[in-house]
Design a protein around this motif. Structure first.
Motif, mmCIF file in Angstrom:
data_model
loop_
_atom_site.group_PDB
_atom_site.id
_atom_site.type_symbol
_atom_site.label_atom_id
_atom_site.label_comp_id
_atom_site.label_asym_id
_atom_site.label_seq_id
_atom_site.Cartn_x
_atom_site.Cartn_y
_atom_site.Cartn_z
ATOM 1 N N GLU A 100 9.818 -24.796 -1.638
ATOM 2 C CA GLU A 100 10.208 -23.632 -2.438
ATOM 3 C C GLU A 100 9.247 -22.462 -2.246
ATOM 4 N N TYR A 101 7.938 -22.729 -2.283
ATOM 5 C CA TYR A 101 6.954 -21.660 -2.171
ATOM 6 C C TYR A 101 6.670 -21.382 -0.703
ATOM 7 N N LYS A 102 6.856 -20.127 -0.282
ATOM 8 C CA LYS A 102 6.632 -19.730 1.114
ATOM 9 C C LYS A 102 5.209 -19.188 1.243
ATOM 10 N N MET A 103 4.444 -19.756 2.173
ATOM 11 C CA MET A 103 3.022 -19.449 2.266
ATOM 12 C C MET A 103 2.671 -18.419 3.343
ATOM 13 N N ILE A 104 3.449 -18.352 4.409
ATOM 14 C CA ILE A 104 3.114 -17.474 5.532
ATOM 15 C C ILE A 104 3.789 -16.122 5.350
ATOM 16 N N THR A 105 2.968 -15.087 5.279
ATOM 17 C CA THR A 105 3.448 -13.737 5.015
ATOM 18 C C THR A 105 3.198 -12.844 6.227
ATOM 19 N N THR A 106 4.186 -12.016 6.552
ATOM 20 C CA THR A 106 4.020 -11.022 7.614
ATOM 21 C C THR A 106 3.429 -9.750 7.024
ATOM 22 N N VAL A 107 2.335 -9.275 7.591
ATOM 23 C CA VAL A 107 1.765 -7.985 7.227
ATOM 24 C C VAL A 107 2.197 -7.025 8.331
ATOM 25 N N ARG A 108 3.210 -6.257 8.052
ATOM 26 C CA ARG A 108 3.890 -5.471 9.085
ATOM 27 C C ARG A 108 2.930 -4.544 9.828
ATOM 28 N N GLY A 109 2.990 -4.630 11.149
ATOM 29 C CA GLY A 109 2.166 -3.768 11.975
ATOM 30 C C GLY A 109 0.727 -4.234 12.129
ATOM 31 N N GLU A 110 0.355 -5.336 11.441
ATOM 32 C CA GLU A 110 -1.040 -5.794 11.495
ATOM 33 C C GLU A 110 -1.175 -7.251 11.945
#
Length: 231
Positions: free
Chosen positions: A206-216
Motif C-alpha cells: 500500500e505505501y509507495k516508498m520510491i519517489t521521483t524528484v523531477r529533473g533531479e
C-alpha cells in the motif's frame, strides 16, 4: 568497492583514480577539503582516501568533522607527511589507516580492503526503513517480512537509495553506484531499473516508498520515525 578520493594535486588525483579503477573500484573524486566534506557527508562510501594538505579544510579537520557527524566510512590517510606525531594525530582523530607517499597500488588496495572488512564486521546490521529491511552483507531484501528477489543491479540501486533515505539522490550518482564511473549505458537505463524495483518493492504494498524528484533524481521516503537500524 566505492571509494572517495580527496586529493588536491591533479596528477596524483588522476593516478589514484585510474589505479583504483584498474582494481575494479568505483571512484569519486574531490580536489579540496570543502568539496570532499560535502560529498562524504551526503553519500556513503566503502572507504575514503584522504590527503592531509588540502585547501579550505585540511585532512585532519575533515576526518574530525566526519566522525563528529557520525559518518563511519573508513578513512585511509595517504600523504607525504611521515612523522610519528602526524600519524598518531590522524589516527586519534578517527582515521582507520595511514600510508605515506610514494606507495604501491597493490598495498593500497589491500589496506582499503582490510579497513573495509573491519567496518563491515563492526556494522553487520540490517538497514531498516519502515517495513523495508536490507542486509548489505547477505544482500537480502524483505518488505513486511516477505523476501524481495532483486538482481545485482537492482540491489545496488536500492541500497544507494536506502543509505540516503529521505534525501534526493541525483541521477548521475545513482548511475555511478550501479554501473561505475562514466557508465556505458544510456540515461534511460536508470528509469528502467527504477521501474523494475518499483514493481517488486512498491507495487505489492500500500505505501509507495520510491519517489521521483523531477529533473533531479530519486528518493526513498517513509514516515520520519521509521528510519533506523535493526541488529
Amino acid at each position: 568497492m566505492r571509494i572517495l578520493v580527496i586529493e588536491d594535486e591533479p596528477r596524483m588525483l588522476e593516478l589514484l583514480r585510474r589505479g583504483l579503477q584498474d582494481h575494479e573500484c568505483t571512484v569519486t573524486v574531490a580536489l579540496d577539503g570543502l568539496a570532499g566534506l560535502e560529498i562524504a557527508t551526503s553519500y556513503e562510501y566503502d572507504a575514503i582516501v584522504l590527503d592531509i594538505g588540502l585547501p579550505y579544510r585540511d585532512g585532519y579537520e575533515l576526518v574530525r568533522v566526519l566522525r563528529e557527524r557520525g559518518r563511519t566510512s573508513p578513512v585511509l590517510m595517504l600523504t607525504a607527511r611521515d612523522s610519528e606525531d602526524e600519524i598518531i594525530r590522524g589516527l586519534d582523530l578517527g582515521a582507520d589507516d595511514y600510508m605515506t607517499k610514494p606507495f604501491s597500488f597493490p598495498e593500497l588496495v589491500l589496506r582499503l580492503q582490510s579497513i573495509t572488512r573491519s567496518v563491515r564486521v563492526r556494522e553487520n546490521s540490517k538497514l531498516q526503513i519502515g517495513d523495508l529491511a536490507i542486509d548489505p552483507v547477505r544482500r537480502t531484501v524483505t518488505r513486511e517480512y516477505k523476501p524481495v528477489d532483486l538482481s545485482r543491479s537492482e540491489f545496488s540501486l536500492l541500497l544507494a537509495l536506502t543509505r540516503n533515505a529521505g534525501r534526493c539522490v541525483p541521477r548521475h550518482v545513482l548511475m555511478e553506484q550501479v554501473w561505475g564511473p562514466n557508465p556505458a549505458v544510456g540515461d534511460g537505463a536508470l528509469d528502467v531499473l527504477i521501474n523494475a524495483i518499483r514493481g517488486k518493492v512498491d507495487a505489492p504494498f500500500e505505501y509507495k516508498m520510491i519517489t521521483t524528484v523531477r529533473g533531479e533524481g530519486y528518493m526513498l521516503s517513509c514516515p520520519a520515525a521509521a528510519i533506523g537500524v535493526s541488529r
